[in-house]
Design a protein around this motif. Structure first.
Motif, PDB file in Angstrom:
ATOM      1  N   THR A  15      35.210 -11.689  -5.748  1.00 29.17           N
ATOM      2  CA  THR A  15      34.487 -10.678  -5.613  1.00 29.17           C
ATOM      3  C   THR A  15      34.299 -10.362  -3.905  1.00 29.17           C
ATOM      4  O   THR A  15      34.422  -9.056  -3.384  1.00 29.17           O
ATOM      5  CB  THR A  15      33.083 -10.566  -6.129  1.00 29.17           C
ATOM      6  OG1 THR A  15      33.292 -10.832  -7.509  1.00 29.17           O
ATOM      7  CG2 THR A  15      32.155  -9.347  -5.733  1.00 29.17           C
ATOM      8  N   TYR A  16      34.194 -11.327  -3.299  1.00 28.60           N
ATOM      9  CA  TYR A  16      34.100 -11.198  -1.718  1.00 28.60           C
ATOM     10  C   TYR A  16      35.290 -10.536  -0.928  1.00 28.60           C
ATOM     11  O   TYR A  16      35.011  -9.594  -0.287  1.00 28.60           O
ATOM     12  CB  TYR A  16      33.654 -12.539  -1.342  1.00 28.60           C
ATOM     13  CG  TYR A  16      33.318 -12.647   0.453  1.00 28.60           C
ATOM     14  CD1 TYR A  16      32.448 -11.917   0.792  1.00 28.60           C
ATOM     15  CD2 TYR A  16      34.120 -13.687   1.050  1.00 28.60           C
ATOM     16  CE1 TYR A  16      32.344 -12.005   2.254  1.00 28.60           C
ATOM     17  CE2 TYR A  16      34.045 -13.951   2.419  1.00 28.60           C
ATOM     18  CZ  TYR A  16      33.090 -12.938   2.859  1.00 28.60           C
ATOM     19  OH  TYR A  16      32.742 -13.074   4.388  1.00 28.60           O
ATOM     20  N   ASN A  19      35.603  -6.839  -2.056  1.00 30.07           N
ATOM     21  CA  ASN A  19      34.591  -5.839  -1.456  1.00 30.07           C
ATOM     22  C   ASN A  19      35.051  -5.860   0.130  1.00 30.07           C
ATOM     23  O   ASN A  19      35.017  -4.468   0.484  1.00 30.07           O
ATOM     24  CB  ASN A  19      33.263  -6.559  -1.280  1.00 30.07           C
ATOM     25  CG  ASN A  19      32.354  -6.649  -2.468  1.00 30.07           C
ATOM     26  OD1 ASN A  19      32.591  -5.568  -3.188  1.00 30.07           O
ATOM     27  ND2 ASN A  19      31.667  -7.509  -2.736  1.00 30.07           N
ATOM     28  N   ARG A  20      35.830  -6.956   0.622  1.00 31.25           N
ATOM     29  CA  ARG A  20      36.393  -6.517   1.955  1.00 31.25           C
ATOM     30  C   ARG A  20      37.796  -5.691   1.962  1.00 31.25           C
ATOM     31  O   ARG A  20      37.948  -4.832   2.837  1.00 31.25           O
ATOM     32  CB  ARG A  20      36.649  -8.051   2.575  1.00 31.25           C
ATOM     33  CG  ARG A  20      35.464  -8.655   3.379  1.00 31.25           C
ATOM     34  CD  ARG A  20      35.467  -9.916   4.029  1.00 31.25           C
ATOM     35  NE  ARG A  20      35.709 -11.087   3.034  1.00 31.25           N
ATOM     36  CZ  ARG A  20      36.975 -11.701   2.945  1.00 31.25           C
ATOM     37  NH1 ARG A  20      38.143 -11.027   3.665  1.00 31.25           N
ATOM     38  NH2 ARG A  20      37.078 -12.609   2.309  1.00 31.25           N
ATOM     39  N   HIS A  22      38.043  -3.235  -0.067  1.00 33.58           N
ATOM     40  CA  HIS A  22      37.760  -1.881  -0.219  1.00 33.58           C
ATOM     41  C   HIS A  22      37.033  -1.276   1.268  1.00 33.58           C
ATOM     42  O   HIS A  22      37.332  -0.195   1.459  1.00 33.58           O
ATOM     43  CB  HIS A  22      36.247  -1.890  -1.043  1.00 33.58           C
ATOM     44  CG  HIS A  22      35.857  -0.591  -1.558  1.00 33.58           C
ATOM     45  ND1 HIS A  22      34.324   0.039  -1.009  1.00 33.58           N
ATOM     46  CD2 HIS A  22      36.338   0.439  -2.127  1.00 33.58           C
ATOM     47  CE1 HIS A  22      34.517   1.132  -1.227  1.00 33.58           C
ATOM     48  NE2 HIS A  22      35.441   1.518  -1.928  1.00 33.58           N
ATOM     49  N   LYS A  23      36.581  -2.157   2.008  1.00 25.39           N
ATOM     50  CA  LYS A  23      36.103  -1.697   3.510  1.00 25.39           C
ATOM     51  C   LYS A  23      37.595  -1.438   4.148  1.00 25.39           C
ATOM     52  O   LYS A  23      37.612  -0.405   5.061  1.00 25.39           O
ATOM     53  CB  LYS A  23      35.508  -2.778   4.126  1.00 25.39           C
ATOM     54  CG  LYS A  23      33.998  -2.807   3.633  1.00 25.39           C
ATOM     55  CD  LYS A  23      33.057  -3.982   4.378  1.00 25.39           C
ATOM     56  CE  LYS A  23      31.733  -3.886   3.819  1.00 25.39           C
ATOM     57  NZ  LYS A  23      31.109  -5.158   4.558  1.00 25.39           N
ATOM     58  N   LEU A  44      38.561  -0.867  -8.470  1.00 22.89           N
ATOM     59  CA  LEU A  44      37.675  -1.817  -8.052  1.00 22.89           C
ATOM     60  C   LEU A  44      36.446  -2.143  -8.812  1.00 22.89           C
ATOM     61  O   LEU A  44      36.310  -3.355  -9.243  1.00 22.89           O
ATOM     62  CB  LEU A  44      37.158  -1.398  -6.691  1.00 22.89           C
ATOM     63  CG  LEU A  44      37.069  -2.486  -5.515  1.00 22.89           C
ATOM     64  CD1 LEU A  44      38.619  -3.307  -5.490  1.00 22.89           C
ATOM     65  CD2 LEU A  44      36.642  -2.338  -4.341  1.00 22.89           C
ATOM     66  N   PRO A  45      35.778  -1.325  -9.428  1.00 19.03           N
ATOM     67  CA  PRO A  45      34.612  -1.516 -10.208  1.00 19.03           C
ATOM     68  C   PRO A  45      34.869  -2.172 -11.464  1.00 19.03           C
ATOM     69  O   PRO A  45      34.252  -2.828 -11.984  1.00 19.03           O
ATOM     70  CB  PRO A  45      33.871  -0.025 -10.381  1.00 19.03           C
ATOM     71  CG  PRO A  45      34.432   0.864  -9.241  1.00 19.03           C
ATOM     72  CD  PRO A  45      35.757   0.237  -9.254  1.00 19.03           C
ATOM     73  N   LYS A  48      36.126  -5.812 -11.153  1.00 19.29           N
ATOM     74  CA  LYS A  48      34.992  -6.961 -10.838  1.00 19.29           C
ATOM     75  C   LYS A  48      34.270  -7.019 -12.250  1.00 19.29           C
ATOM     76  O   LYS A  48      33.806  -8.223 -12.466  1.00 19.29           O
ATOM     77  CB  LYS A  48      33.880  -6.178  -9.994  1.00 19.29           C
ATOM     78  CG  LYS A  48      34.375  -6.084  -8.588  1.00 19.29           C
ATOM     79  CD  LYS A  48      33.177  -5.171  -7.801  1.00 19.29           C
ATOM     80  CE  LYS A  48      33.485  -5.063  -6.114  1.00 19.29           C
ATOM     81  NZ  LYS A  48      32.340  -4.366  -5.390  1.00 19.29           N
TER      82      LYS A  48
END
Length: 482
Positions: A15-16, A19-20, A22-23, A44-45, A48
């Motif tokens: 997950t970490y 999230n990165r 995605h940024k 992405l959602p 997860k």
């Protein structure tokens, strides 16, 4: 292919990392393609919530392209472009975790741009940071080599005519890195050659081993791999293992977990080979290695202890009769086993423990609960049952087990010819031992000679123990001529 590659990459990201990523994909510095932003925003959602998620290509297409008719080649291109971004992100992410490498690259940039006046401070900082690194593996010496390279360029750019510049340090760091890597892979080659068809010679190994043999104050990594190799090439010299053990226990903290685990595997394999040659004193040695590995969490894979490591540790503990420690280990590490195999491995090893302490009723009860979904559980369980019936003097169950054991050995194709011979010999000799008239010393001696001269026997030490209980002197067992 692209769908598979995309799914394989995504399934490995936590997950970490997601999230990165995605940024990353939202940043105009790394991505200006709005299609990719939308596609990542779609999956992405979902990933997860469900790590094994496979994108629905039609829903994904609709999310990215709206009402435009689906086009397979464009969708494949979308996946391909996303995969490339994932790969670039993972490279950047790995680089982010390498501060020494980052600083070495920055030094290289300063040297290339003739900014030597700014490089000195960073050079001093990098040297201090490198000296404070906890590990002394090949990766450390690789960074040292890069650092000395940049220091050499820095001194050249400043035109400092010092006597050596830093060429001595540069060559030493290069040699150390090369020797560590060379010996590591030579050790791996010698290990795998025992059971894989690896052909060819090892170039320069003789010369390298001669060089390190004559050199004093070797770095721990080089000395460890030196003695691992010597444990293969000069296995009869137990001094190499002794030195290896001392280094691992005394210098193990200088290596990352994965590398230290591999070093311990080499040492454990040496002990196993010695035990197989009848040197039972190495049971204490391998148990000490296992205890250290457990204490330092070297045996955990993805947070779990393999059921086979669990079994091997129990075997070593029972063979040296450290029953109290073994019982505690069985209980303490049950929760570390993978859930799929946990109860089976726990039950089976408890049965082996109770056999060792001669609580045979518990053995029979526990073995009834073992699920035989693996051939090696079947073999070990039947071996334990065979010995239990012998100890209890139960002729009828023993005779019945003998027949079912033979059928199993004949039918199972996964068992090698050598393994079949080992178990068949155990069966044959156990039945002879059970039937023998203990007052007939002549026949007893003949059987003792047969057991001693039969090389391929599963659990031969147990048979020798039973001979001793039947009145055979220990020296008779040891000194019978082969």
């Amino acid at each position: 292919m692209q769908q598979s590659k995309f799914s394989d990459y995504i399934s490995t990201m936590n997950t970490y990392e997601l999230n990165r990523f995605h940024k990353y994909i939202q940043s105009p510095l790394y991505n200006e393609d709005e299609r990719l932003r939308k596609f990542v925003g779609y999956f992405l959602p979902l990933i997860k919530k469900e790590p094994a998620f496979e994108p629905d290509k039609y829903k994904a297409w609709q999310h990215v392209f709206g009402k435009t008719a689906f086009n397979q080649s464009k969708y494949v291109r979308l996946l391909s472009d996303t995969v490339k971004k994932i790969e670039h992100f993972l490279v950047l992410d790995r680089f982010r975790e390498e501060p020494l490498q980052q600083n070495n690259y920055l030094l290289a940039i300063m040297n290339e741009r003739n900014l030597a006046k700014h490089a000195g401070e960073l050079l001093n900082f990098n040297q201090k940071k490198a000296a404070g690194e906890p590990f002394r593996d090949s990766k450390f010496y690789y960074h040292q080599f890069n650092l000395q390279q940049q220091k050499n360029l820095y001194l050249e750019n400043r035109d400092e005519r010092s006597a050596e510049k830093n060429l001595g340090d540069l060559m030493e760091s290069l040699d150390t890195y090369y020797l560590t890597e060379k010996l590591k892979y030579c050790a791996a080659f010698l290990h795998y050659r025992n059971f894989l068809s690896l052909e060819g010679e090892l170039p320069l190994l003789k010369e390298v081993m001669g060089y390190v043999r004559d050199k004093k104050d070797l770095p721990p990594a080089i000395e460890i791999y030196q003695h691992i190799i010597l444990s293969f090439t000069e296995a009869e010299n137990e001094g190499h293992y002794r030195r290896l053990q001392t280094l691992l226990l005394g210098k193990g903290h200088l290596f990352a977990t994965d590398e230290l685990k591999n070093m311990f595997v080499f040492a454990m394999n040496y002990c196993i080979n010695q035990i197989n040659f009848g040197k039972t004193s190495y049971l204490e040695e391998i148990l000490a290695l296992y205890k250290y590995a457990l204490q330092n969490k070297l045996l955990l894979q993805d947070g779990y202890l393999s059921q086979w490591d669990y079994k091997n540790i129990v075997t070593a503990g029972l063979r040296v009769k450290d029953f109290k420690w073994t019982a505690r280990f069985i209980e303490d590490y049950k929760s570390e086993l993978p859930r799929t195999y946990r109860q089976n491995a726990y039950t089976f090893n408890r049965a082996r423990y109770f056999f060792a302490i001669k609580d045979y009723s518990q053995v029979l009860q526990l073995l009834q609960s073992v699920k035989y979904n693996d051939i090696f559980y079947q073999l070990d369980s039947k071996t334990t049952l065979l010995k239990t019936y012998y100890e209890l003097g139960e002729w009828q169950p023993l005779d019945s087990l003998k027949d079912s054991f033979r059928i199993l050995l004949r039918r199972k194709r996964l068992i090698t010819a050598r393994q079949k011979e080992n178990y068949m010999n155990l069966l044959k000799l156990t039945m002879k031992l059970f039937r023998i008239d203990v007052k007939d010393k002549k026949n007893l001696l003949t059987l003792a000679i047969e057991i001693k001269q039969t090389d391929n026997v599963a659990d031969k030490s147990w048979l020798l123990d039973k001979l001793a209980e039947l009145g055979m002197p220990a020296e008779t067992q040891i000194h019978i001529a082969p």
